[in-house]
Write an enzyme that holds these catalytic residues in place. Structure first.
Site, PDB file in Angstrom:
ATOM      1  N   GLY A 241       0.779  -1.236   0.000  1.00 39.80           N
ATOM      2  CA  GLY A 241       0.000   0.000   0.000  1.00 39.80           C
ATOM      3  C   GLY A 241       0.807   1.280   0.000  1.00 39.80           C
ATOM      4  O   GLY A 241       0.279   2.337   0.370  1.00 39.80           O
ATOM      5  N   SER A 242       2.056   1.244  -0.465  1.00 39.56           N
ATOM      6  CA  SER A 242       2.818   2.496  -0.455  1.00 39.56           C
ATOM      7  C   SER A 242       2.260   3.490  -1.484  1.00 39.56           C
ATOM      8  O   SER A 242       2.293   4.705  -1.259  1.00 39.56           O
ATOM      9  CB  SER A 242       4.305   2.246  -0.698  1.00 39.56           C
ATOM     10  N   ASN A 243       1.737   2.992  -2.597  1.00 40.14           N
ATOM     11  CA  ASN A 243       1.097   3.914  -3.552  1.00 40.14           C
ATOM     12  C   ASN A 243      -0.196   4.486  -2.972  1.00 40.14           C
ATOM     13  O   ASN A 243      -0.506   5.661  -3.181  1.00 40.14           O
ATOM     14  CB  ASN A 243       0.851   3.217  -4.885  1.00 40.14           C
TER      15      ASN A 243
ATOM     16  N   ARG B 209      -4.137  -9.197  -9.313  1.00 39.10           N
ATOM     17  CA  ARG B 209      -4.967 -10.180 -10.018  1.00 39.10           C
ATOM     18  C   ARG B 209      -5.149  -9.723 -11.462  1.00 39.10           C
ATOM     19  O   ARG B 209      -5.313  -8.534 -11.722  1.00 39.10           O
ATOM     20  CB  ARG B 209      -6.371 -10.307  -9.382  1.00 39.10           C
ATOM     21  N   ILE B 210      -5.132 -10.685 -12.370  1.00 43.54           N
ATOM     22  CA  ILE B 210      -5.435 -10.367 -13.766  1.00 43.54           C
ATOM     23  C   ILE B 210      -6.954 -10.284 -13.891  1.00 43.54           C
ATOM     24  O   ILE B 210      -7.676 -11.149 -13.379  1.00 43.54           O
ATOM     25  CB  ILE B 210      -4.848 -11.441 -14.697  1.00 43.54           C
TER      26      ILE B 210
ATOM     27  N   ASN C  80      -3.925   1.899 -13.914  1.00 42.43           N
ATOM     28  CA  ASN C  80      -2.982   1.022 -13.217  1.00 42.43           C
ATOM     29  C   ASN C  80      -1.624   1.706 -13.164  1.00 42.43           C
ATOM     30  O   ASN C  80      -1.297   2.518 -14.022  1.00 42.43           O
ATOM     31  CB  ASN C  80      -2.858  -0.302 -13.985  1.00 42.43           C
TER      32      ASN C  80
ATOM     33  N   HIS D 260       2.400   0.604 -13.154  1.00 44.28           N
ATOM     34  CA  HIS D 260       3.240  -0.564 -13.442  1.00 44.28           C
ATOM     35  C   HIS D 260       4.709  -0.169 -13.294  1.00 44.28           C
ATOM     36  O   HIS D 260       5.113   0.896 -13.787  1.00 44.28           O
ATOM     37  CB  HIS D 260       2.962  -1.074 -14.861  1.00 44.28           C
TER      38      HIS D 260
ATOM     39  N   THR E 110      -6.621  -1.975 -20.284  1.00 47.68           N
ATOM     40  CA  THR E 110      -7.361  -2.602 -21.384  1.00 47.68           C
ATOM     41  C   THR E 110      -7.225  -4.116 -21.210  1.00 47.68           C
ATOM     42  O   THR E 110      -6.422  -4.565 -20.387  1.00 47.68           O
ATOM     43  CB  THR E 110      -6.774  -2.170 -22.747  1.00 47.68           C
TER      44      THR E 110
ATOM     45  N   GLU F 286       7.041   6.292  -8.708  1.00 49.03           N
ATOM     46  CA  GLU F 286       5.634   5.872  -8.758  1.00 49.03           C
ATOM     47  C   GLU F 286       4.796   6.792  -7.871  1.00 49.03           C
ATOM     48  O   GLU F 286       3.688   7.196  -8.219  1.00 49.03           O
ATOM     49  CB  GLU F 286       5.476   4.431  -8.266  1.00 49.03           C
TER      50      GLU F 286
HETATM   51  C1  GRF Z   1       4.191  -1.178  -7.196  1.00 50.22           C
HETATM   52  O1  GRF Z   1       5.522  -1.331  -7.606  1.00 50.22           O
HETATM   53  C2  GRF Z   1       3.267  -1.095  -8.378  1.00 50.22           C
HETATM   54  O2  GRF Z   1       3.845  -0.478  -9.474  1.00 50.22           O
HETATM   55  C3  GRF Z   1       3.020  -2.541  -8.687  1.00 50.22           C
HETATM   56  O3  GRF Z   1       2.931  -3.170  -7.435  1.00 50.22           O
HETATM   57  C4  GRF Z   1       3.678  -2.424  -6.479  1.00 50.22           C
HETATM   58  C5  GRF Z   1       2.728  -2.079  -5.370  1.00 50.22           C
HETATM   59  O4  GRF Z   1       3.370  -1.468  -4.303  1.00 50.22           O
HETATM   60  N1  GRF Z   1       1.848  -2.690  -9.522  1.00 50.22           N
HETATM   61  P1  GRF Z   1       2.512  -0.812  -3.123  1.00 50.22           P
HETATM   62  O5  GRF Z   1       1.579  -1.885  -2.601  1.00 50.22           O
HETATM   63  O6  GRF Z   1       1.778   0.362  -3.682  1.00 50.22           O
HETATM   64  O7  GRF Z   1       3.535  -0.423  -2.091  1.00 50.22           O
END
Ligand code: GRF
Length: 212
Positions: A12-14, A87-88, A103, A105, A137, A170
């Site tokens: 959950g850092s994002n 999950r896909i 998303n 990535h 997509t 990110e």
């Molecule tokens: C991040 O590197 C994101 O790009 C990828 O999964 C990781 C998630 O990190 N899709 P966090 O859970 O947000 O810390």
């Protein structure tokens, strides 16, 4: 104010970066496919409603995706942001949220879709790596690109060091992408291209290794 639902599977850092960013939208809920995702504690600490839809409880992808969509739609989101959601998703799910599912990535797409992006970049000896925010997509990790950040790969980088360098970017570009979406500065046009409304692009080159 627009409503945002964030999907997570882990750390959950994002999510934390989005909370810190003061987004011009309301984080209506955080949804996880894992009850033990650490990011759920971040959401709870901010009094954000959480919903858990455990993928293991469903026989197949379609039934999981249907339950996931139901959980998401209860919060009537304008934007659904995948933030480390592992999950896909089925074609049906993706088309349900066309133009509002995004998303992040950890690579400069279209290079290194899928998993283990940092290890693969190091293995290939690339000098520039990075991260991408894109519309989702049905084609995994291939949707229209909203924003990217590039970082240099340094000689002594390990996978962990490179991952941390990318992750800090990110945390900058995901809030920016969501701010643009919330304020209507970008849309996905009828040709499935990201269209910026009234925005001049400026920038500079990242050259790596640097010129002498
Ligand atoms: C991040 O590197 C994101 O790009 C990828 O999964 C990781 C998630 O990190 N899709 P966090 O859970 O947000 O810390």
């Amino acid at each position: 104010m627009k409503q945002l639902v964030i999907l997570i599977s882990g750390r959950g850092s994002n999510l934390q970066a989005l909370l810190d960013a003061g987004l011009p939208c309301r984080i209506a809920a955080v949804v996880s496919n894992r009850a033990d995702a650490e990011g759920l504690d971040i959401a709870r600490a901010h009094d954000i409603p959480v919903a858990i839809v455990e993928h293991r409880d469903y026989a197949d992808r379609d039934s999981f995706d249907a339950a996931l969509a139901q959980a998401i739609d209860a919060f009537q989101p304008d934007i659904v942001a995948l933030a480390g959601f592992m999950r896909i998703l089925s074609n049906g799910f993706v088309s349900r949220y066309h133009g509002r599912l995004i998303n992040i990535h950890p690579s400069l797409l279209p290079a290194y879709g899928g998993l283990n992006t940092h290890a693969r970049a190091l293995q290939d000896g690339v000098w520039i790596h990075g991260c991408t925010v894109h519309f989702v997509t049905p084609d995994l990790d291939h949707g229209p690109i909203i924003i990217q950040a590039a970082v240099p790969v340094l000689r002594d980088d390990t996978e962990q060091i490179l991952a941390a360098r990318v992750l800090s970017q990110e945390h900058r570009i995901y809030p920016q992408a969501i701010k643009w979406l919330c304020s209507g500065k970008i849309i996905l046009d009828e040709h499935d291209r990201v269209k910026f409304m009234n925005r001049e692009q400026s920038g500079f080159a990242l050259v790596s290794p640097s010129l002498e």
